[in-house]
Design a protein around this motif. Structure first.
Motif, mmCIF file in Angstrom:
data_model
loop_
_atom_site.group_PDB
_atom_site.id
_atom_site.type_symbol
_atom_site.label_atom_id
_atom_site.label_comp_id
_atom_site.label_asym_id
_atom_site.label_seq_id
_atom_site.Cartn_x
_atom_site.Cartn_y
_atom_site.Cartn_z
ATOM 1 N N ALA A 200 16.214 -16.831 -6.318
ATOM 2 C CA ALA A 200 16.590 -18.223 -6.548
ATOM 3 C C ALA A 200 15.356 -19.092 -6.769
ATOM 4 C CB ALA A 200 17.415 -18.747 -5.367
ATOM 5 N N ALA A 201 14.306 -18.863 -5.973
ATOM 6 C CA ALA A 201 13.083 -19.650 -6.123
ATOM 7 C C ALA A 201 12.426 -19.402 -7.478
ATOM 8 C CB ALA A 201 12.109 -19.322 -4.990
ATOM 9 N N VAL A 202 12.346 -18.139 -7.898
ATOM 10 C CA VAL A 202 11.726 -17.842 -9.190
ATOM 11 C C VAL A 202 12.604 -18.363 -10.332
ATOM 12 C CG1 VAL A 202 10.958 -15.996 -10.723
ATOM 13 C CG2 VAL A 202 10.459 -15.888 -8.291
ATOM 14 N N ALA A 203 13.914 -18.319 -10.162
ATOM 15 C CA ALA A 203 14.795 -18.896 -11.181
ATOM 16 C C ALA A 203 14.505 -20.382 -11.354
ATOM 17 C CB ALA A 203 16.256 -18.686 -10.793
ATOM 18 N N ALA A 204 14.292 -21.090 -10.231
ATOM 19 C CA ALA A 204 13.962 -22.510 -10.308
ATOM 20 C C ALA A 204 12.615 -22.721 -10.993
ATOM 21 C CB ALA A 204 13.934 -23.108 -8.903
ATOM 22 N N ILE A 205 11.645 -21.881 -10.664
ATOM 23 C CA ILE A 205 10.313 -22.011 -11.255
ATOM 24 C C ILE A 205 10.364 -21.758 -12.759
ATOM 25 C CG2 ILE A 205 8.018 -20.967 -11.341
ATOM 26 C CD1 ILE A 205 8.302 -20.443 -8.325
ATOM 27 N N VAL A 206 10.997 -20.654 -13.158
ATOM 28 C CA VAL A 206 11.054 -20.304 -14.574
ATOM 29 C C VAL A 206 11.858 -21.340 -15.354
ATOM 30 C CG1 VAL A 206 11.895 -18.589 -16.226
ATOM 31 C CG2 VAL A 206 10.723 -17.854 -14.155
ATOM 32 N N GLY A 207 12.996 -21.759 -14.792
ATOM 33 C CA GLY A 207 13.824 -22.737 -15.486
ATOM 34 C C GLY A 207 13.106 -24.042 -15.739
ATOM 35 N N ALA A 208 12.302 -24.492 -14.769
ATOM 36 C CA ALA A 208 11.612 -25.771 -14.909
ATOM 37 C C ALA A 208 10.392 -25.667 -15.805
ATOM 38 C CB ALA A 208 11.223 -26.294 -13.529
ATOM 39 N N PHE A 209 9.533 -24.701 -15.570
ATOM 40 C CA PHE A 209 8.239 -24.665 -16.254
ATOM 41 C C PHE A 209 8.330 -24.075 -17.660
ATOM 42 C CE2 PHE A 209 6.985 -25.261 -11.872
ATOM 43 C CZ PHE A 209 5.920 -26.138 -11.981
ATOM 44 N N TYR A 210 9.289 -23.206 -17.909
ATOM 45 C CA TYR A 210 9.448 -22.716 -19.278
ATOM 46 C C TYR A 210 9.869 -23.849 -20.207
ATOM 47 C CZ TYR A 210 11.591 -20.584 -23.369
ATOM 48 O OH TYR A 210 11.949 -20.287 -24.656
ATOM 49 N N ALA A 211 10.873 -24.622 -19.794
ATOM 50 C CA ALA A 211 11.344 -25.727 -20.635
ATOM 51 C C ALA A 211 10.240 -26.745 -20.881
ATOM 52 C CB ALA A 211 12.553 -26.389 -19.976
ATOM 53 N N ARG A 212 9.476 -27.076 -19.835
ATOM 54 C CA ARG A 212 8.387 -28.026 -20.016
ATOM 55 C C ARG A 212 7.314 -27.474 -20.927
ATOM 56 N NH1 ARG A 212 7.529 -29.870 -13.671
ATOM 57 N NH2 ARG A 212 9.669 -30.628 -13.310
ATOM 58 N N GLY A 213 6.994 -26.194 -20.769
ATOM 59 C CA GLY A 213 5.959 -25.594 -21.605
ATOM 60 C C GLY A 213 6.333 -25.569 -23.075
ATOM 61 N N VAL A 214 7.586 -25.188 -23.382
ATOM 62 C CA VAL A 214 8.040 -25.178 -24.769
ATOM 63 C C VAL A 214 8.031 -26.586 -25.347
ATOM 64 C CG1 VAL A 214 10.054 -24.796 -26.252
ATOM 65 C CG2 VAL A 214 9.388 -23.072 -24.583
ATOM 66 N N ASP A 215 8.541 -27.544 -24.597
ATOM 67 C CA ASP A 215 8.602 -28.919 -25.084
ATOM 68 C C ASP A 215 7.199 -29.455 -25.377
ATOM 69 O OD1 ASP A 215 10.345 -31.453 -25.385
ATOM 70 O OD2 ASP A 215 8.757 -32.114 -24.017
ATOM 71 N N HIS A 216 6.258 -29.236 -24.477
ATOM 72 C CA HIS A 216 4.893 -29.742 -24.662
ATOM 73 C C HIS A 216 4.224 -29.065 -25.859
ATOM 74 C CE1 HIS A 216 0.934 -31.308 -23.613
ATOM 75 N NE2 HIS A 216 0.452 -30.075 -23.754
ATOM 76 N N ALA A 217 4.328 -27.737 -25.960
ATOM 77 C CA ALA A 217 3.644 -27.013 -27.034
ATOM 78 C C ALA A 217 4.237 -27.350 -28.400
ATOM 79 C CB ALA A 217 3.733 -25.514 -26.772
ATOM 80 N N PHE A 218 5.554 -27.453 -28.487
ATOM 81 C CA PHE A 218 6.182 -27.709 -29.783
ATOM 82 C C PHE A 218 5.953 -29.142 -30.246
ATOM 83 C CE2 PHE A 218 9.419 -24.181 -30.708
ATOM 84 C CZ PHE A 218 8.600 -23.225 -30.128
ATOM 85 N N ARG A 219 6.040 -30.092 -29.335
ATOM 86 C CA ARG A 219 5.841 -31.485 -29.728
ATOM 87 C C ARG A 219 4.393 -31.744 -30.133
ATOM 88 N NH1 ARG A 219 10.304 -34.391 -29.038
ATOM 89 N NH2 ARG A 219 11.884 -33.643 -27.560
#
Length: 518
Positions: A399-418
């Motif tokens: 559950a903890a890793v799911a929270a980590i991956v869910g949050a930081f993957y989305a932020r990383g994609v958004d930052h890199a693509f924008r």
């Protein structure tokens, strides 16, 4: 014994064969946000049902519940195979967890009834443990092969003939022992309900905070979790037959062993369920190759346990072997942190080997130490609690890793693509499922996602090479998983510190006890 072994094989196989199928499942059913629940839903149901059906087996005999476990598990497997959505799959996996908890809570307890002689019982226990480990070892590879060539649903269909065979063998050959009804074997239903509330609200709160932060809903869930914890502690002190006997927590060394079981279980399930995400989503390996990479992790548990069993009674301070196991887990975690998303196949294989040997030196010793330190009348309960706490650790860890991956993957994609002017494409890559082999994102430029109907947005998606987008998305996923491996390294460090509390413990000084408290 063949029937019992087949029942336990179902439980062992399902813990490992599902890992390599999960990326394909999420790509097909479109539900990466429920990825962790496929694992933790099963674990949550198992954690609650193991002690419940252990008590019911004491009161009414084991055979009816072993048969019921095989039947429930088989029917739930069919429901998993036919699941049309991710939510239905999670519910079916929870039903599987009920069957799996019944198996663990009753099948192992059949051994002392069948073999009162300690020597014969130990031989059968060792044989079952070896079979359990062997099935765990081949589970990831089998899951990868089935997923790659026959689809992920075949992973669950595999359980159907095995379940029917186990049910027939148990019905035909397992004798039924009818214990006297003296009224002492009661089930702590309220305690079980409070445990379920504590764990489920904690997991939902963690996942909610990964998406929206500490909002009102997450705060309410955490408050409910805390209230249920307080109620659970108060109730277990006065319950007639508590699921969490207070006597077991009064010994500092037993408490330490329980903490170590939680830590080891968390690291184990994080690796089992998120290494396939790394291998398939970041490295681009096929499910079969990912299964080959995971195999040393579970195969070397048996290897480490064999070596450990040969030397554990010959060392003056056997707790050093547990320290060695957590040191190996720390080394593997640091290796994954260093490797990032560019390690050669052989290096990844070696890291899985190191982690597997580490678990081999931990799991067997935690069981032996718990049985040696627990009061004779509570050896069975203590052993069951150690097993349950491993599942609790696995549930909380995933559950903890799911929270980590869910949050930081989305932020990383958004930052890199924008940063490159590809903001419109972030919606297409919002779910890591597009990175898994067979998801269709690797063959051509991504299609415009729903809601991006403007021609300009479509041009933004179509103009950059798809390989560049995939590389950025894989980097974002790699960084998110990197934080998950930071968590496993911290848990391994905490385990090393906790083992220090067992420094004065010696098996030679402990009286011999039967594995199930018989």
């Amino acid at each position: 014994m063949l029937g019992i072994a087949t029942v336990l094989m179902l439980s062992a196989l399902d813990q490992t064969v599902i890992g390599n199928a999960l990326p394909s499942i999420t790509a097909d059913l479109q539900g990466f946000d429920l990825y962790a629940w496929v694992a933790t839903g099963y674990l949550l149901a198992s954690v609650v049902t193991i002690p419940i059906f252990g008590r019911l087996g004491d009161a009414y005999g084991r055979k009816p519940f072993v048969m019921l476990a095989a039947a429930v598990f088989t029917v739930a497997s069919a429901a998993c195979a036919a699941a049309p959505t991710m939510l239905v799959l999670v519910l079916a996996r929870a039903a599987q967890g009920i069957g799996g908890g019944m198996m663990i809570g009753t099948a192992f307890a059949c051994i002392p009834e069948l073999f009162p002689d300690t020597v014969r019982r130990l031989r059968w226990q060792m044989l079952l443990s070896a079979m359990f480990s062997i099935v765990n070892a081949f589970g990831p590879t089998l899951g990868g092969i089935l997923t790659q060539y026959y689809g992920w649903r075949s992973v669950f269909y595999l359980n159907l003939p095995l379940g029917v065979l186990a049910l027939w063998l148990v019905w035909r050959f397992l004798p039924r022992f009818r214990p006297p009804r003296d009224g002492r074997s009661k089930v702590d239903w309220l305690g079980a309900a409070l445990i379920a509330i504590v764990l489920s609200t904690l997991q939902v709160a963690v996942q909610s905070m990964s998406r929206a932060g500490l909002d009102l809903a997450a705060g309410a869930l955490l408050a409910l979790c805390l209230a249920a914890c307080v109620a659970l502690v108060a109730w277990e002190r006065i319950a007639v037959a508590p699921l969490l006997p207070a006597m077991l927590f009064q010994d500092a060394k037993l408490r330490t062993l329980f903490v170590l079981a939680v830590l080891a279980g968390a690291i184990m399930f994080i690796l089992l369920f998120y290494m396939p995400v790394l291998f398939q989503g970041v490295y681009g390996y096929s499910p079969k190759d990912a299964g080959l990479l995971i195999t040393p992790l579970v195969l070397c548990i048996t290897l480490g346990a064999i070596v450990n069993g040969r030397i554990v009674t010959r060392v003056k301070r056997p707790s050093r072997l547990v320290r060695f196991g957590f040191a190996m887990l720390l080394l593997a975690s640091l290796g994954l942190l260093t490797a990032g998303g560019r390690a050669p196949f052989a290096v990844l294989l070696a890291l899985m080997f190191i982690a597997g040997v580490g678990f081999g030196f931990i799991y067997l010793n935690l069981t032996v130490f718990t049985q040696a330190l627990a009061p004779r009348s509570h050896v069975g309960i203590a052993t069951a609690m150690s097993q349950s706490l491993r599942l609790v650790g696995g549930m909380l860890g995933t559950a903890a890793v799911a929270a980590i991956v869910g949050a930081f993957y989305a932020r990383g994609v958004d930052h890199a693509f924008r940063a490159r002017g590809w903001g419109a494409a972030t919606r297409f890559f919002a779910d890591p499922k597009v990175l898994f082999p067979g998801a269709g994102a690797t063959s051509a430029a991504p299609q415009a996602p729903a809601g991006l109907g403007a021609a300009a947005d479509h041009a933004v998606l179509a103009s950059p090479p798809s390989g560049a987008m995939l590389a950025l998305a894989r980097d974002a996923l790699s960084h998110a998983l990197w934080l998950g491996f930071v968590l496993t390294a911290l848990l391994a460090l905490l385990g090393l510190w906790q083992v220090g509390r067992l420094a004065s413990f010696s098996l030679n000084a402990a009286p011999a006890r039967a594995p199930n408290g018989d």
